[in-house]
Design a protein around this motif. Structure first.
Motif, short mmCIF file in Angstrom:
data_model
loop_
_atom_site.label_atom_id
_atom_site.label_comp_id
_atom_site.label_asym_id
_atom_site.label_seq_id
_atom_site.Cartn_x
_atom_site.Cartn_y
_atom_site.Cartn_z
N SER A 1 0.83 -1.21 0.00
CA SER A 1 0.00 0.00 0.00
C SER A 1 0.86 1.25 0.00
N PRO A 2 0.44 2.31 -0.75
CA PRO A 2 1.14 3.59 -0.62
C PRO A 2 1.00 4.10 0.80
N ALA A 3 2.09 4.59 1.36
CA ALA A 3 2.09 4.94 2.78
C ALA A 3 2.89 6.20 3.03
N VAL A 4 2.56 6.86 4.14
CA VAL A 4 3.31 8.01 4.62
C VAL A 4 3.77 7.69 6.03
N VAL A 5 5.02 7.95 6.34
CA VAL A 5 5.57 7.70 7.67
C VAL A 5 5.64 9.03 8.42
N PHE A 6 4.99 9.09 9.59
CA PHE A 6 5.04 10.26 10.46
C PHE A 6 6.07 10.00 11.55
N CYS A 7 6.96 10.95 11.78
CA CYS A 7 8.03 10.76 12.75
C CYS A 7 8.00 11.86 13.81
N GLY A 8 8.59 11.55 14.96
CA GLY A 8 8.73 12.54 16.02
C GLY A 8 7.49 12.68 16.88
N SER A 9 7.63 13.43 17.97
CA SER A 9 6.52 13.60 18.92
C SER A 9 5.35 14.34 18.28
N ALA A 10 5.64 15.29 17.36
CA ALA A 10 4.57 16.03 16.70
C ALA A 10 3.73 15.09 15.83
N GLY A 11 4.40 14.18 15.13
CA GLY A 11 3.67 13.21 14.32
C GLY A 11 2.82 12.29 15.18
N ASN A 12 3.40 11.82 16.30
CA ASN A 12 2.63 10.96 17.22
C ASN A 12 1.41 11.70 17.76
N LYS A 13 1.61 12.93 18.20
CA LYS A 13 0.51 13.71 18.77
C LYS A 13 -0.60 13.91 17.74
N PHE A 14 -0.21 14.24 16.51
CA PHE A 14 -1.21 14.49 15.46
C PHE A 14 -2.04 13.23 15.22
N LEU A 15 -1.38 12.08 15.07
CA LEU A 15 -2.11 10.85 14.78
C LEU A 15 -2.96 10.40 15.96
N PHE A 16 -2.38 10.41 17.16
CA PHE A 16 -3.12 9.95 18.33
C PHE A 16 -4.31 10.86 18.64
N SER A 17 -4.16 12.16 18.32
CA SER A 17 -5.23 13.12 18.63
C SER A 17 -6.33 13.12 17.58
N ASN A 18 -6.05 12.57 16.42
CA ASN A 18 -7.04 12.58 15.33
C ASN A 18 -7.60 11.20 15.02
N GLU A 19 -7.47 10.29 15.99
CA GLU A 19 -8.02 8.95 15.83
C GLU A 19 -9.53 9.03 15.60
N ASN A 20 -9.99 8.34 14.56
CA ASN A 20 -11.40 8.30 14.16
C ASN A 20 -11.94 9.65 13.71
N LYS A 21 -11.06 10.61 13.50
CA LYS A 21 -11.44 11.91 12.91
C LYS A 21 -10.83 11.99 11.51
N LEU A 22 -9.51 12.04 11.46
CA LEU A 22 -8.81 12.07 10.17
C LEU A 22 -8.23 10.71 9.81
N VAL A 23 -7.95 9.89 10.83
CA VAL A 23 -7.34 8.58 10.59
C VAL A 23 -8.06 7.51 11.40
N GLN A 24 -7.89 6.28 10.97
CA GLN A 24 -8.40 5.14 11.74
C GLN A 24 -7.39 4.00 11.66
N ALA A 25 -7.52 3.06 12.57
CA ALA A 25 -6.58 1.93 12.60
C ALA A 25 -6.66 1.16 11.29
#
Length: 479
Positions: A83-107
């Motif tokens: 699958s085409p993928a994007v890798v998010f790195c660093g604390s900012a990337g973690n915060k963005f993904l964890f904070s947008n669960e089921n809003k912008l992203v899903q498991a």
């Protein structure tokens, strides 16, 4: 000429189709905005082999940090597991993904997961996970786990007596897997007979190794072996489920004794109960999550304590003091666990350097922007624990073993993520803490040890495990 003409025409059609596809993709990309820097690698497999091979070589962070340096960016595109993928790195990337669960992203899980758990294809592994999280009883919460500490202690005593005591040498990793699997079997499905547990313990290792592999269903591949193992385990679980149904009907089993009883007696909003096959799949998933990561952490703890005698000594002193406060035969309790502060700092530092969960995938629910880059709907997103754990920006001198990093308020938010974060924080985090600390309590009070291979490498496939299984020589403490 009659043979040549159709082949020439076919070639022309292929070229025109390819050009049209590239023009369409290019226009779509322009419309979507600027994608993150990066490359997608080979057709179909993308950069999957490079991604996996850095783990096999013992340096899983290399895939991440090489690309951060190459693209001068904490977000980059690639292609992983088809699958085409994007890798998010660093604390900012973690915060963005964890904070947008089921809003912008899903498991998201690779297609291999749905193929290993075939009943989930009626819905999807994502929907199944949501259902399972809703069904998890409160016994995975800290306050509810208090009453299980004694059970963990009792099983740990039996485990060490059977597999460690009176041995000059043991191979650690198979034993830590046996310990955590025994606990999971006892607390999730009330199976504690060692012979019954052993019957399907080995197939679980095969299943875990193939679950996130390249999904090639051919004899000899990890994926093929994982499917065979899952079928075997599921058959065993269904026999347990059938017996439990009889025991519940006859009053021989308690409705609240474990998660299996809970699943069998809980209906959905329409009053429907789960089929035996679906219950088996959910228990199968829980048993994997409930033992595999913790067994990796326990083995890594053994390795680091062997290499760091000063750290070992402090852990030993802490655990001996707790043991002195206990009456003969008295089991561990919640107050004892709370006293294991330094031991838990050590365990955390081990999980920073060898995170059992290397990272996880998400899927973009919609087009969105991040750091000035467009992330297209449907693309997969991967976050990596190592992008913060081994980053000197967040952990100075990151290769140094320093448990004091976890004293006081500990690391900055979103930098230490062995259990994930946000709404999808691992629900078994506290359960894992207890089984790891109970393991350390029994291990250090019984033995000192040394590694048979002092430079043994930790490989990641897909979780950290010692290349040779971590054989050690045991030196029992004198009574």
């Amino acid at each position: 000429m009659e043979l040549f003409y159709p082949s020439l025409l076919g070639f022309f059609i292929v070229i025109v189709s390819l050009v049209m596809h590239l023009l369409f993709f290019s226009s779509k990309q322009k419309a979507a905005g600027k994608l993150p820097p990066g490359r997608t690698g080979l057709p179909v497999i993308g950069e999957s082999l490079e991604f996996l091979s850095t783990g096999w070589k013992g340096h899983p962070e290399k895939f991440i940090f090489d690309r951060i340096a190459k693209y001068s960016s904490n977000v980059f595109k690639t292609n992983l597991l088809g699958s085409p993928a994007v890798v998010f790195c660093g604390s900012a990337g973690n915060k963005f993904l964890f904070s947008n669960e089921n809003k912008l992203v899903q498991a998201w899980w690779p297609s291999s997961v749905d193929k290993v758990f075939p009943s989930s294809t009626q819905t999807s592994s994502k929907e199944e996970a949501i259902i399972l999280r809703k069904m998890l009883p409160n016994f995975l919460k800290a306050e509810a786990l208090h009453r299980y500490i004694g059970i963990m202690d009792g099983i740990a005593q039996r485990h060490f007596a059977a597999d460690w005591d009176n041995k000059e040498q043991v191979v650690v990793f198979p034993l830590t897997k046996r310990y955590t699997f025994w606990l999971a079997c006892r607390l999730f499905v009330s199976v504690e007979d060692p012979n019954h547990v052993a019957k399907f313990a080995d197939p679980f290792g095969v299943l875990a190794a193939g679950l996130l592999s390249v999904p090639i269903d051919l004899p000899g591949t990890p994926f093929y072996r994982a499917i065979k193992a899952s079928n075997f385990i599921r058959t065993e679980l269904i026999s347990i489920i059938k017996q439990r149904k009889l025991d519940l009907a006859e009053g021989k089993a308690s409705p609240t004794q474990d998660i299996l009883s809970h699943m069998l007696l809980t209906s959905d909003e329409n009053g429907k109960f789960m089929q035996e096959y679906d219950v088996a799949d959910k228990i199968l998933g829980l048993l994997i999550g409930g033992h595999d990561t913790a067994s990796s952490a326990c083995a890594s703890i053994v390795k680091y304590l062997a290499q760091l005698p000063d750290v070992y000594q402090r852990v030993y002193q802490e655990q001996v003091e707790i043991a002195k406060s206990k009456a003969p035969g008295e089991l561990l309790n919640w107050e004892d666990i709370q006293k294991m502060k330094y031991s838990w700092c050590v365990a955390c530092e081990v999980m920073r350097l060898a995170p059992p969960l290397q990272g996880a995938f998400r899927e973009a629910l919609t087009d969105f922007m991040y750091n000035g880059f467009s992330i297209p709907k449907g693309w997969k997103i991967y976050w990596s624990a190592n992008s913060t754990h081994k980053n000197p920006e967040f952990f100075p001198d990151p290769q140094k073993f320093d448990p004091s990093r976890f004293e006081g308020s500990g690391p900055a938010p979103y930098t230490f993520v062995p259990f994930g974060g946000g709404p999808r924080m691992c629900p078994g985090k506290e359960y894992a803490r207890l089984e790891i600390l109970v393991f350390m309590y029994h291990l250090v009070r019984r033995f000192k040890w040394e590694m048979v291979f002092p430079d043994e490498k930790i490989v990641v496939d897909p979780m950290p495990n010692p290349e040779k299984g971590l054989p050690i020589r045991l030196f029992p403490h004198k009574a």
